[in-house]
Design a protein around this motif. Structure first.
Motif, PDB file in Angstrom:
ATOM      1  N   GLY A 166      -6.343  10.114  14.222  1.00 34.70           N
ATOM      2  CA  GLY A 166      -5.582   9.442  13.183  1.00 34.70           C
ATOM      3  C   GLY A 166      -4.525   8.534  13.777  1.00 34.70           C
ATOM      4  O   GLY A 166      -4.070   8.724  14.915  1.00 34.70           O
ATOM      5  N   SER A 182      -0.866   0.172   8.825  1.00 33.96           N
ATOM      6  CA  SER A 182      -2.099  -0.183   9.530  1.00 33.96           C
ATOM      7  C   SER A 182      -1.788  -1.106  10.706  1.00 33.96           C
ATOM      8  O   SER A 182      -0.878  -1.942  10.638  1.00 33.96           O
ATOM      9  N   GLN A 202      -5.111   5.248   6.747  1.00 32.73           N
ATOM     10  CA  GLN A 202      -5.724   6.500   6.303  1.00 32.73           C
ATOM     11  C   GLN A 202      -7.043   6.824   7.012  1.00 32.73           C
ATOM     12  O   GLN A 202      -7.637   7.867   6.748  1.00 32.73           O
ATOM     13  N   ASP A 203      -7.489   5.947   7.901  1.00 36.16           N
ATOM     14  CA  ASP A 203      -8.752   6.169   8.611  1.00 36.16           C
ATOM     15  C   ASP A 203      -8.514   6.798   9.983  1.00 36.16           C
ATOM     16  O   ASP A 203      -7.430   6.680  10.559  1.00 36.16           O
ATOM     17  N   VAL A 256       0.524   9.541   2.172  1.00 34.30           N
ATOM     18  CA  VAL A 256      -0.443   8.498   2.523  1.00 34.30           C
ATOM     19  C   VAL A 256      -1.055   8.789   3.887  1.00 34.30           C
ATOM     20  O   VAL A 256      -2.274   8.715   4.078  1.00 34.30           O
ATOM     21  N   ALA A 286      -3.690  11.468   4.055  1.00 33.77           N
ATOM     22  CA  ALA A 286      -4.984  10.957   3.562  1.00 33.77           C
ATOM     23  C   ALA A 286      -5.771  11.984   2.765  1.00 33.77           C
ATOM     24  O   ALA A 286      -7.000  11.970   2.754  1.00 33.77           O
ATOM     25  N   GLU A 287      -5.078  12.877   2.075  1.00 33.49           N
ATOM     26  CA  GLU A 287      -5.776  13.821   1.206  1.00 33.49           C
ATOM     27  C   GLU A 287      -6.187  13.155  -0.104  1.00 33.49           C
ATOM     28  O   GLU A 287      -7.072  13.638  -0.815  1.00 33.49           O
ATOM     29  N   ASP A 294      -6.515   8.910  -1.830  1.00 31.10           N
ATOM     30  CA  ASP A 294      -6.493   7.488  -1.527  1.00 31.10           C
ATOM     31  C   ASP A 294      -5.087   6.939  -1.739  1.00 31.10           C
ATOM     32  O   ASP A 294      -4.376   7.335  -2.673  1.00 31.10           O
ATOM     33  N   ALA A 295      -4.679   5.997  -0.902  1.00 26.22           N
ATOM     34  CA  ALA A 295      -3.331   5.440  -0.992  1.00 26.22           C
ATOM     35  C   ALA A 295      -3.056   4.840  -2.357  1.00 26.22           C
ATOM     36  O   ALA A 295      -1.966   5.004  -2.918  1.00 26.22           O
ATOM     37  N   GLN A 318       0.414  -0.303   4.020  1.00 29.24           N
ATOM     38  CA  GLN A 318       0.083   1.092   3.728  1.00 29.24           C
ATOM     39  C   GLN A 318      -0.966   1.206   2.634  1.00 29.24           C
ATOM     40  O   GLN A 318      -1.678   2.210   2.569  1.00 29.24           O
ATOM     41  N   ARG A 357      -6.646  -1.515   2.288  1.00 30.85           N
ATOM     42  CA  ARG A 357      -7.526  -1.371   3.452  1.00 30.85           C
ATOM     43  C   ARG A 357      -7.820  -2.726   4.086  1.00 30.85           C
ATOM     44  O   ARG A 357      -8.050  -2.824   5.300  1.00 30.85           O
TER      45      ARG A 357
END
Length: 479
Positions: free
Chosen positions: A23, A29, A74-75, A166, A169-170, A172-173, A195, A198
């Motif tokens: 992570g 990002s 989140q990826d 966020v 990542a449980e 979606d943002a 944030q 994507r």
């Protein structure tokens, strides 16, 4: 944010070895090329042949600098190695440097942070299960109802307050941020483009439109979009102004498309030549660009004073200033000091800065401790807040620049208001704002999630109640 970088299910077996899911240990990002000098060890043995899987390709860590792929917050990146793993637990260590292209560490390059992550992981373990709410010591504390604020003043909340959720990542943002309004916390939010989307830094129209529809469906809107200006293409190459403009323009269009009235950048980062080039674009999009001053960026700071002067010289309502109340800290957050204490920072130093934070000599003490390498590595990054994010100004120090200000960040770190530590700066600033006829947004922004494990919604609700009471009481005294 290192806690979620290696999660319980990060280590997996594969027919040709193993995979490791990494992570992003940051708040926004970043380009994949920001990952530098990656190395992996399993049970003390270095994996010498690791690759990173990108779009079905396997890329050597040393070749990431040539990639233009982005690493969404989140990826997780898939790292592959050829070592065969036996069943059971394994000690996994990942070491790398992370280049932060929008933050400058000096005249010659961007901020670069070292990371060493180490955990005992069980190969092919399941994820921790369904998302659960964070425990909070504040949940049983009643939240006072919010007071009315003066006409023309709008209380909002920053989606940045939900950074821990966020990053985990449980969910979606976009779902998290729509939930801020759906849960009745505020009706208008500030969002961070890096944030949320994507497709950042060139937000896709369909992604932006979907978020706006979902937000409007629950009665919400966006006040300000936090944009980013990545000055560095690589540790060795800085963007020129044409490239910087090209980096910003898609974010401006996305802000307009999502319904925001303004975007935000750090004060002085764009520079006067780029600001002047942006003015006609801002007019076309009917957007305001706020340059944000915070922490030790007071008008008494020569570099910050020059940036305020540049805004005044441009003399256009589409370029204005945003003041973060972190400039006005009478003392340091007790929760922050406690975190430094548990991290091993010297007791005598902590007692000194706790007793008299406003003494300018504390800056020298901070620098001396860093230069002597007496700050434990575990809290070194947090320790830097003392040089950057925590200010010593009074509200009266801002009088000369308040006519340029169209928005306020009500930054808070914790809710310990002993002696008015949180509320008094709000009251003082409210009086100054009322005196100049301020209109605009005042946004609750929580910075303490870096060291506090509290529920974001609970913290934000409580802060909004405290802030509205302070704003109403003092501003009305001056109206």
């Amino acid at each position: 944010m290192t806690v979620t970088a290696l999660r319980d299910d990060a280590l997996r077996t594969a027919p040709d070895g193993f995979t490791l899911l990494l992570g992003l240990p940051w708040i926004r990002s970043l380009p994949v090329a920001s990952l530098v000098d990656l190395s992996v060890a399993v049970d003390g043995q270095s994996a010498t042949d690791v690759t990173i899987e990108l779009d079905g390709r396997r890329v050597a860590p040393t070749a990431l600098g040539a990639e233009d792929t982005w690493w969404f917050l989140q990826d997780r990146l898939t790292i592959r190695g050829s070592t065969e793993l036996a069943p059971g637990p394994h000690v996994v260590a990942v070491t790398f440097r992370l280049v932060v292209p929008y933050l400058q560490a000096g005249p010659d390059g961007p901020l670069t942070l070292p990371f060493h992550l180490e955990r005992t992981l069980t190969a092919d373990a399941s994820a921790s299960g369904p998302a659960t709410a964070r425990t909070s010591s504040l949940r049983e504390r009643p939240v006072e109802p919010r007071a009315a604020v003066p006409a023309g003043w709008t209380l909002t909340a920053s989606a940045f307050n939900w950074t821990p959720e966020v990053v985990r990542a449980e969910r979606d943002a976009a779902e998290i941020e729509v939930g801020i309004v759906a849960d009745g916390i505020v009706s208008a939010i500030e969002l961070e483009a890096g944030q949320l989307w994507r497709s950042f830094p060139d937000p896709d129209d369909a992604e932006v439109d979907a978020f706006r529809r979902d937000l409007e469906a629950v009665g919400g809107s966006v006040s300000i979009v936090g944009a980013s200006l990545d000055d560095w293409l690589s540790p060795a190459r800085r963007r020129d102004d044409d490239e910087r403009l090209a980096f910003l323009i898609p974010q401006l269009h996305a802000a307009r498309r999502v319904g925001a009235a303004a975007v935000r950048l750090p004060i002085g980062q764009a520079g006067t030549p780029l600001l002047r080039r942006l003015v006609p674009v801002l007019h076309d999009l009917d957007l305001v660009l706020y340059e944000e001053a915070q922490g030790q960026q007071s008008p008494q700071n020569p570099a910050t004073a020059a940036a305020f002067d540049a805004i005044a010289d441009i003399d256009d309502p589409h370029v204005r200033a945003l003041v973060d109340i972190s400039m006005l800290m009478p003392s340091l957050p007790p929760s922050y000091l406690e975190r430094l204490r548990t991290g091993g920072v010297e007791e005598a130093f902590l007692d000194a800065v706790a007793t008299d934070w406003r003494d300018p000599a504390t800056n020298g003490a901070v620098i001396d401790l860093l230069r002597a390498d007496r700050v434990p590595a575990e809290v070194r990054t947090m320790f830097m807040n003392l040089l950057v994010r925590f200010g010593r100004s009074d509200a009266a120090d801002l009088r000369g620049i308040l006519p340029l200000v169209g928005a306020i960040h009500l930054k808070f770190w914790d809710l310990d208001d002993e002696g008015g530590r949180v509320s008094q700066p709000i009251r003082d600033l409210a009086a100054e704002l009322a005196a100049v006829g301020f209109t605009g947004t005042l946004c609750s922004e929580w910075g303490g999630h870096e060291w506090l494990d509290e529920d974001s919604a609970t913290m934000t609700r409580a802060h909004l109640a405290l802030a509205s009471s302070a704003l109403d009481a003092r501003a009305r005294d001056r109206v």
